[in-house]
Design an enzyme around this catalytic site. Structure first.
Site, PDB file in Angstrom:
ATOM      1  N   ASP A   1       0.760  -1.190  -0.031  1.00  0.00           N
ATOM      2  CA  ASP A   1      -0.047  -0.046   0.045  1.00  0.00           C
ATOM      3  C   ASP A   1       0.874   1.248   0.019  1.00  0.00           C
ATOM      4  O   ASP A   1       1.899   1.355   0.509  1.00  0.00           O
ATOM      5  CB  ASP A   1      -0.877   0.057   1.079  1.00  0.00           C
ATOM      6  CG  ASP A   1      -2.033   1.001   1.150  1.00  0.00           C
ATOM      7  OD1 ASP A   1      -2.323   1.348   0.013  1.00  0.00           O
ATOM      8  OD2 ASP A   1      -2.490   1.329   2.271  1.00  0.00           O
TER       9      ASP A   1
ATOM     10  N   HIS B   1       3.044   3.449  -9.067  1.00  0.00           N
ATOM     11  CA  HIS B   1       2.982   1.783  -9.167  1.00  0.00           C
ATOM     12  C   HIS B   1       4.108   1.293  -9.925  1.00  0.00           C
ATOM     13  O   HIS B   1       4.735   0.357  -9.709  1.00  0.00           O
ATOM     14  CB  HIS B   1       1.705   1.489 -10.095  1.00  0.00           C
ATOM     15  CG  HIS B   1       0.280   1.788  -9.532  1.00  0.00           C
ATOM     16  ND1 HIS B   1      -0.080   1.524  -8.154  1.00  0.00           N
ATOM     17  CD2 HIS B   1      -0.504   2.457  -9.850  1.00  0.00           C
ATOM     18  CE1 HIS B   1      -1.001   1.879  -7.840  1.00  0.00           C
ATOM     19  NE2 HIS B   1      -1.561   2.657  -8.821  1.00  0.00           N
TER      20      HIS B   1
ATOM     21  N   LEU C   1      11.820 -20.527  -3.765  1.00  0.00           N
ATOM     22  CA  LEU C   1      10.909 -19.796  -3.056  1.00  0.00           C
ATOM     23  C   LEU C   1       9.515 -19.779  -3.966  1.00  0.00           C
ATOM     24  O   LEU C   1       9.411 -19.829  -5.141  1.00  0.00           O
ATOM     25  CB  LEU C   1      11.242 -18.309  -3.302  1.00  0.00           C
ATOM     26  CG  LEU C   1      10.167 -17.028  -3.056  1.00  0.00           C
ATOM     27  CD1 LEU C   1       9.890 -17.157  -1.570  1.00  0.00           C
ATOM     28  CD2 LEU C   1      10.671 -15.891  -3.368  1.00  0.00           C
TER      29      LEU C   1
END
Length: 246
Positions: free
Chosen positions: A23, A40, A134
């Site tokens: 956020d 962004h 991962l």
């Protein structure tokens, strides 16, 4: 592969699964009198940082809340820009994910994504499906309430067809009907930008997650702060409702 741990972090007390509510991209851009899309774009750098950090530290699961079901209500221009950024990220990062042993997966109402995004997502998931260092899970067009509704509908359908008895439904069965089946629940959830809510993110899965809120805006999040939060996590007592013996 050997872990690279910062001083103060214990290898045997690291979370198995860390989830991020990313956020603050818009506020980061606004502070700099930029278009929200620039925020962004800058935030994509923080994504690379946490992915690389998890591979270095030896954290096996990472989930990123990249686009919520509510985000579809944003202005079309911003949504289109986000979808374009996501397409480029998937295309450009695929080779690096393969190199670093990262397996990509995704959860959410993926059918709502534009065709180009779905195509690049499928290509990246296929290219990385054998990686084991991962597991990077992108929550795309994701909302926890819609996930739970879909799970209930799936279970109800099995009961109505006689494949399952209502008495057989337990927590494990619900978990197996969620988008996240096969992925352990998050041990740690981190939300950036100072907001203190889960915003419809992994509500079932986060029942016993440790939660950390930071004022840092997502584009400014770095490995040093990540390590500091992990140290805070290691100092917490996870009791799961029980009393720890002294």
């Amino acid at each position: 592969m050997e872990r690279e741990l910062p001083d103060g972090l214990s290898a045997d007390q690291l979370p198995e699964h860390v989830a991020f509510i990313m956020d603050g991209n818009g506020r980061w851009a606004k502070k700099r009198v930029m278009n929200r899309v620039k925020g962004h774009e800058k935030g994509a750098g923080a994504v690379r940082t946490v992915v690389e950090s998890c591979t270095k530290f030896g954290i096996p699961y990472l989930t990123l809340y990249a686009f919520s079901t509510e985000n579809w209500q944003r202005p079309k221009k911003e949504v289109d820009a986000l979808m374009g950024l996501l397409t480029r990220f998937l295309r450009n990062e695929k080779a690096q994910l393969v190199k670093n042993g990262v397996r990509l997966t995704a959860i959410g109402e993926l059918h709502r994504l534009p065709e180009e995004v779905r195509r690049e997502l499928d290509l990246a998931m296929e290219a990385t499906r054998h990686n084991e260092r991962l597991t990077l899970c992108l929550a795309l067009s994701y909302g926890s309430r819609s996930e739970l509704v879909a799970a209930v509908q799936g279970i109800a359908d099995e009961v109505s067809q006689g494949r399952l008895r209502a008495a057989d439904v337990d927590e494990e069965m619900v978990s197996q009907h969620l988008f996240t089946r096969g992925i352990p629940d998050p041990d740690l959830v981190i939300r950036t930008s100072g907001e203190m809510r889960l915003s419809n993110f992994l509500l079932w899965q986060c029942a016993y997650s440790e939660i950390f809120f930071t004022e840092t805006l997502w584009p400014d999040f770095n490995e040093s702060e990540f390590a500091s939060i992990l140290m805070d996590f290691q100092a917490r007592e996870r009791r799961y409702g029980k009393v720890l013996q002294s």
